[in-house]
Design an enzyme around this catalytic site. Sequence first.
Site, short mmCIF file in Angstrom:
data_model
loop_
_atom_site.label_atom_id
_atom_site.label_comp_id
_atom_site.label_asym_id
_atom_site.label_seq_id
_atom_site.Cartn_x
_atom_site.Cartn_y
_atom_site.Cartn_z
N LYS A 54 0.70 -1.51 -0.46
CA LYS A 54 0.24 -0.26 0.17
C LYS A 54 0.73 1.34 -0.06
O LYS A 54 0.55 2.11 -0.59
CB LYS A 54 -0.85 -0.17 1.47
CG LYS A 54 -2.14 -1.23 1.38
CD LYS A 54 -2.04 -1.96 2.76
CE LYS A 54 -3.83 -2.76 1.83
NZ LYS A 54 -4.12 -3.26 3.13
N GLN A 98 -4.54 -1.74 9.47
CA GLN A 98 -4.27 -3.37 8.72
C GLN A 98 -4.30 -3.74 9.65
O GLN A 98 -4.94 -4.09 10.62
CB GLN A 98 -2.78 -3.25 8.74
CG GLN A 98 -2.45 -4.48 8.06
CD GLN A 98 -3.02 -5.26 6.68
OE1 GLN A 98 -3.16 -3.56 5.76
NE2 GLN A 98 -3.39 -6.05 5.65
N ASP A 121 -10.95 3.48 4.73
CA ASP A 121 -10.98 1.78 4.57
C ASP A 121 -12.08 0.90 4.83
O ASP A 121 -12.73 0.12 4.71
CB ASP A 121 -10.06 0.39 5.78
CG ASP A 121 -9.69 -0.53 5.15
OD1 ASP A 121 -10.09 -0.99 4.14
OD2 ASP A 121 -9.50 -1.34 5.69
#
Length: 279
Positions: A54, A98, A121
């Site tokens: 990313k 994450q 996200d």
Amino acid sequence: MTATLMDGRAESRRLLDETAVRAATFARTRGRRPCLATVLVGDDPASRTYVRMKVTRCAATGIESRRVDLPAETTTEQLVRVLRDLSADPLVDGILLQHPTPAHIDERAAFEAIAADKDVDGVTGASFAAMAFGGPGFASCTPAGILRLLDAYEVPLRGRRAVVVGRSAILGKPVGMLLLARDATVTYCHSRTLDLAAHVAEADVVVAAVGRPELVRGDWIKPGAVVIDAGYNPGNVGDVEFEAAAARAGLITPVPGGVGPMTIAVLLSQTVEAAHHHG
């Protein structure tokens, strides 16, 4: 194999190219680049690889990345403080925690510490509500990537029967909401569904997102159906029995190279969108 492969790599490149143009425009007009903060707890090798990917994609797309690595013994309270501090930072446009986090972390509490306007996200309750009710907000990245891939291949959804195999909060449940918003008739299934094969056999669109290798058997697939395999298991194996499913499906995503690339592309696209909102 008779099915056409849905090329997530090619479609993700198109989205990343669009995102790079928007990021450059933002930087030129606002005097700063959009910024994505990535937070990693612990040293899980797969998670480190995902974060590194990313960060690399950010650099290639003209997005600033701020990486926050925390030790494995970080508590939920400490992680929540970090996420709240990033949420309050005016130079941070998007935040990615994450996941999965270490087992001792209350992951839901951590997600909810992310400000809704920086939840690029799509993991907070506010984002799920936006997907469910059609309000403003960010979609979960993998579900949004799936919808974009379906659009790229001009898959009709209105009135079609869609079966989602999986019920996770950031994949199975939200992709069903997004399909429902497109007027598909949605059935949620999971690993404990009775006669799962019968449900799948009726589906015009199958989304497999249960995290069990080849749970969805190829001979369950309705001839001509669209098969989206959002699973990724060791050995590059998805949640669908690929070869047998491809012999019956009209369109199918490979693993890897199908859904996965779309997830990162949507994440960066939503980061730039958040930056434009923040100014």
